[in-house]
Write an enzyme that holds these catalytic residues in place. Structure first.
Site, PDB file in Angstrom:
ATOM      1  N   THR A   2       0.852  -1.195   0.000  1.00 38.40           N
ATOM      2  CA  THR A   2       0.000   0.000   0.000  1.00 38.40           C
ATOM      3  C   THR A   2       0.882   1.237   0.000  1.00 38.40           C
ATOM      4  O   THR A   2       1.991   1.224   0.543  1.00 38.40           O
ATOM      5  CB  THR A   2      -0.934   0.052   1.227  1.00 38.40           C
TER       6      THR A   2
ATOM      7  N   ASN B  61      -0.704   4.097   0.930  1.00 40.47           N
ATOM      8  CA  ASN B  61      -1.465   4.973   1.824  1.00 40.47           C
ATOM      9  C   ASN B  61      -0.731   5.087   3.167  1.00 40.47           C
ATOM     10  O   ASN B  61      -0.688   4.154   3.963  1.00 40.47           O
ATOM     11  CB  ASN B  61      -2.864   4.360   2.014  1.00 40.47           C
TER      12      ASN B  61
ATOM     13  N   ASP C   7      -7.432  -4.331   1.249  1.00 45.10           N
ATOM     14  CA  ASP C   7      -8.384  -3.495   0.544  1.00 45.10           C
ATOM     15  C   ASP C   7      -9.539  -3.291   1.506  1.00 45.10           C
ATOM     16  O   ASP C   7      -9.993  -4.232   2.158  1.00 45.10           O
ATOM     17  CB  ASP C   7      -8.849  -4.133  -0.757  1.00 45.10           C
TER      18      ASP C   7
ATOM     19  N   GLY D 256      -9.528   9.457   5.962  1.00 43.52           N
ATOM     20  CA  GLY D 256     -10.696   8.952   5.225  1.00 43.52           C
ATOM     21  C   GLY D 256     -12.019   9.381   5.847  1.00 43.52           C
ATOM     22  O   GLY D 256     -12.249  10.564   6.135  1.00 43.52           O
ATOM     23  N   TYR D 257     -12.878   8.391   6.079  1.00 43.83           N
ATOM     24  CA  TYR D 257     -14.221   8.664   6.588  1.00 43.83           C
ATOM     25  C   TYR D 257     -14.267   8.695   8.126  1.00 43.83           C
ATOM     26  O   TYR D 257     -15.354   8.717   8.702  1.00 43.83           O
ATOM     27  CB  TYR D 257     -15.196   7.594   6.070  1.00 43.83           C
ATOM     28  N   ASP D 258     -13.112   8.701   8.784  1.00 49.73           N
ATOM     29  CA  ASP D 258     -13.078   8.694  10.258  1.00 49.73           C
ATOM     30  C   ASP D 258     -13.949   9.795  10.897  1.00 49.73           C
ATOM     31  O   ASP D 258     -14.596   9.538  11.918  1.00 49.73           O
ATOM     32  CB  ASP D 258     -11.635   8.817  10.772  1.00 49.73           C
TER      33      ASP D 258
ATOM     34  N   LYS E 206      -9.067   3.723  18.324  1.00 51.64           N
ATOM     35  CA  LYS E 206      -9.368   3.206  16.978  1.00 51.64           C
ATOM     36  C   LYS E 206      -8.592   1.910  16.709  1.00 51.64           C
ATOM     37  O   LYS E 206      -9.152   0.926  16.234  1.00 51.64           O
ATOM     38  CB  LYS E 206      -9.042   4.261  15.907  1.00 51.64           C
TER      39      LYS E 206
ATOM     40  N   HIS F 296     -11.765  -2.260  12.093  1.00 51.50           N
ATOM     41  CA  HIS F 296     -11.779  -3.377  11.152  1.00 51.50           C
ATOM     42  C   HIS F 296     -10.365  -3.887  10.908  1.00 51.50           C
ATOM     43  O   HIS F 296     -10.095  -5.073  10.917  1.00 51.50           O
ATOM     44  CB  HIS F 296     -12.430  -2.923   9.847  1.00 51.50           C
TER      45      HIS F 296
HETATM   46  P1  IMP Z   1      -8.281   1.217  -0.362  1.00 51.16           P
HETATM   47  O1  IMP Z   1      -8.317   0.086   0.639  1.00 51.16           O
HETATM   48  O2  IMP Z   1      -6.892   1.725  -0.575  1.00 51.16           O
HETATM   49  O3  IMP Z   1      -9.019   0.894  -1.621  1.00 51.16           O
HETATM   50  O4  IMP Z   1      -9.011   2.458   0.267  1.00 51.16           O
HETATM   51  C1  IMP Z   1     -10.190   2.324   0.976  1.00 51.16           C
HETATM   52  C2  IMP Z   1     -10.782   3.666   1.320  1.00 51.16           C
HETATM   53  O5  IMP Z   1     -11.766   3.394   2.327  1.00 51.16           O
HETATM   54  C3  IMP Z   1      -9.788   4.658   1.924  1.00 51.16           C
HETATM   55  O6  IMP Z   1      -9.211   5.490   0.993  1.00 51.16           O
HETATM   56  C4  IMP Z   1     -10.704   5.430   2.867  1.00 51.16           C
HETATM   57  O7  IMP Z   1     -11.395   6.401   2.146  1.00 51.16           O
HETATM   58  C5  IMP Z   1     -11.683   4.361   3.315  1.00 51.16           C
HETATM   59  N1  IMP Z   1     -11.205   3.728   4.564  1.00 51.16           N
HETATM   60  C6  IMP Z   1     -10.657   2.494   4.731  1.00 51.16           C
HETATM   61  N2  IMP Z   1     -10.306   2.289   6.005  1.00 51.16           N
HETATM   62  C7  IMP Z   1     -10.606   3.427   6.654  1.00 51.16           C
HETATM   63  C8  IMP Z   1     -10.447   3.841   8.010  1.00 51.16           C
HETATM   64  O8  IMP Z   1      -9.920   3.131   8.881  1.00 51.16           O
HETATM   65  N3  IMP Z   1     -10.877   5.077   8.292  1.00 51.16           N
HETATM   66  C9  IMP Z   1     -11.458   5.899   7.371  1.00 51.16           C
HETATM   67  N4  IMP Z   1     -11.608   5.581   6.105  1.00 51.16           N
HETATM   68  C10 IMP Z   1     -11.182   4.344   5.736  1.00 51.16           C
END
Ligand code: IMP
Length: 196
Positions: free
Chosen positions: A13, A15, A73, A152-154, A174, A179
């Site tokens: 990742t 991120n 993911d 993100g959506y936290d 958290k 998850h």
């Molecule tokens: P991906 O797993 O890189 O495709 O991204 C999943 C997306 O879901 C992230 O960019 C966030 O927008 C959202 N997301 C996943 N996990 C979290 C979290 O722990 N907190 C807030 N947003 C999340």
């Protein structure tokens, strides 16, 4: 005394927020590198499920690095939106603010605020060999964003049993209930079993 060397894994990742969370949860158990230490490209997501995307990222990173890889993911699944944004969570807008604004707009007037964060990790450790670890955190969507921690959506996600959002609760809480931490607890048990 026997000296044990830590298992090395590459996180598939880019991120940075996820890397920080994952390091805090399993950094004591494994030596973590990230895909960014090897290549400067984004791994595309074409799958139709969290598992497909996670598997594709882990297998791709394994081919590139030749080391065990861990990919995740994840997404936010909202009941009143038939599971949206789901696997499209990161593509729901150009940045976190836009994504949250769109989510709240689409939920205008919705009485059912139920939602869940879900994650699927794939640990790809040898050619054709992998394990899957899933995690979920159920909760509800707040009426407006609150708090400044996390990503993100936290700011709009209130986990079950709490009155405040992930962004208000902060990383210690958290990382105990998210998850990602649920799934990584299973990964931790698996690695401990495998190496003992
Ligand atoms: P991906 O797993 O890189 O495709 O991204 C999943 C997306 O879901 C992230 O960019 C966030 O927008 C959202 N997301 C996943 N996990 C979290 C979290 O722990 N907190 C807030 N947003 C999340």
């Amino acid at each position: 005394m026997r000296k044990t060397t830590k298992q090395e894994i590459v996180l598939a990742t880019r991120n940075k927020n996820k890397v920080v969370e994952i390091r805090a949860m399993i950094g004591d158990l494994v030596k973590i590198q990230t895909i960014a230490d090897f290549v400067k490209i984004d791994i595309p997501e074409f799958g139709r499920s969290l598992l497909e995307n996670s598997f594709a990222k882990a297998a791709f990173a394994f081919k590139l690095c030749g080391k065990p890889t861990l990919a995740d993911d994840s997404g936010l699944f909202v009941s009143s939106l038939d599971g949206e944004p789901g696997i499209y969570s990161s593509r729901y807008g150009r940045n976190d603010e836009e994504r949250i604004t769109r989510l709240l707009k689409n939920m205008t007037g919705a009485k059912n605020r139920k939602a869940a964060f879900r994650v699927v990790f794939v640990y790809y450790y040898a050619p054709g060999k992998y394990e899957v670890f899933e995690g979920e955190c159920v909760g509800r969507i707040a009426g407006a964003p609150r708090g400044s921690e996390g990503f993100g959506y936290d700011p709009v996600f209130i986990p079950r049993g709490h009155r405040t959002t992930f962004a208000e609760l902060g990383p210690a809480t958290k990382n105990r209930i998210s998850h990602r931490s649920n799934a990584l607890r299973k990964f931790r048990e698996y690695l401990t079993r495998k190496t003992s």
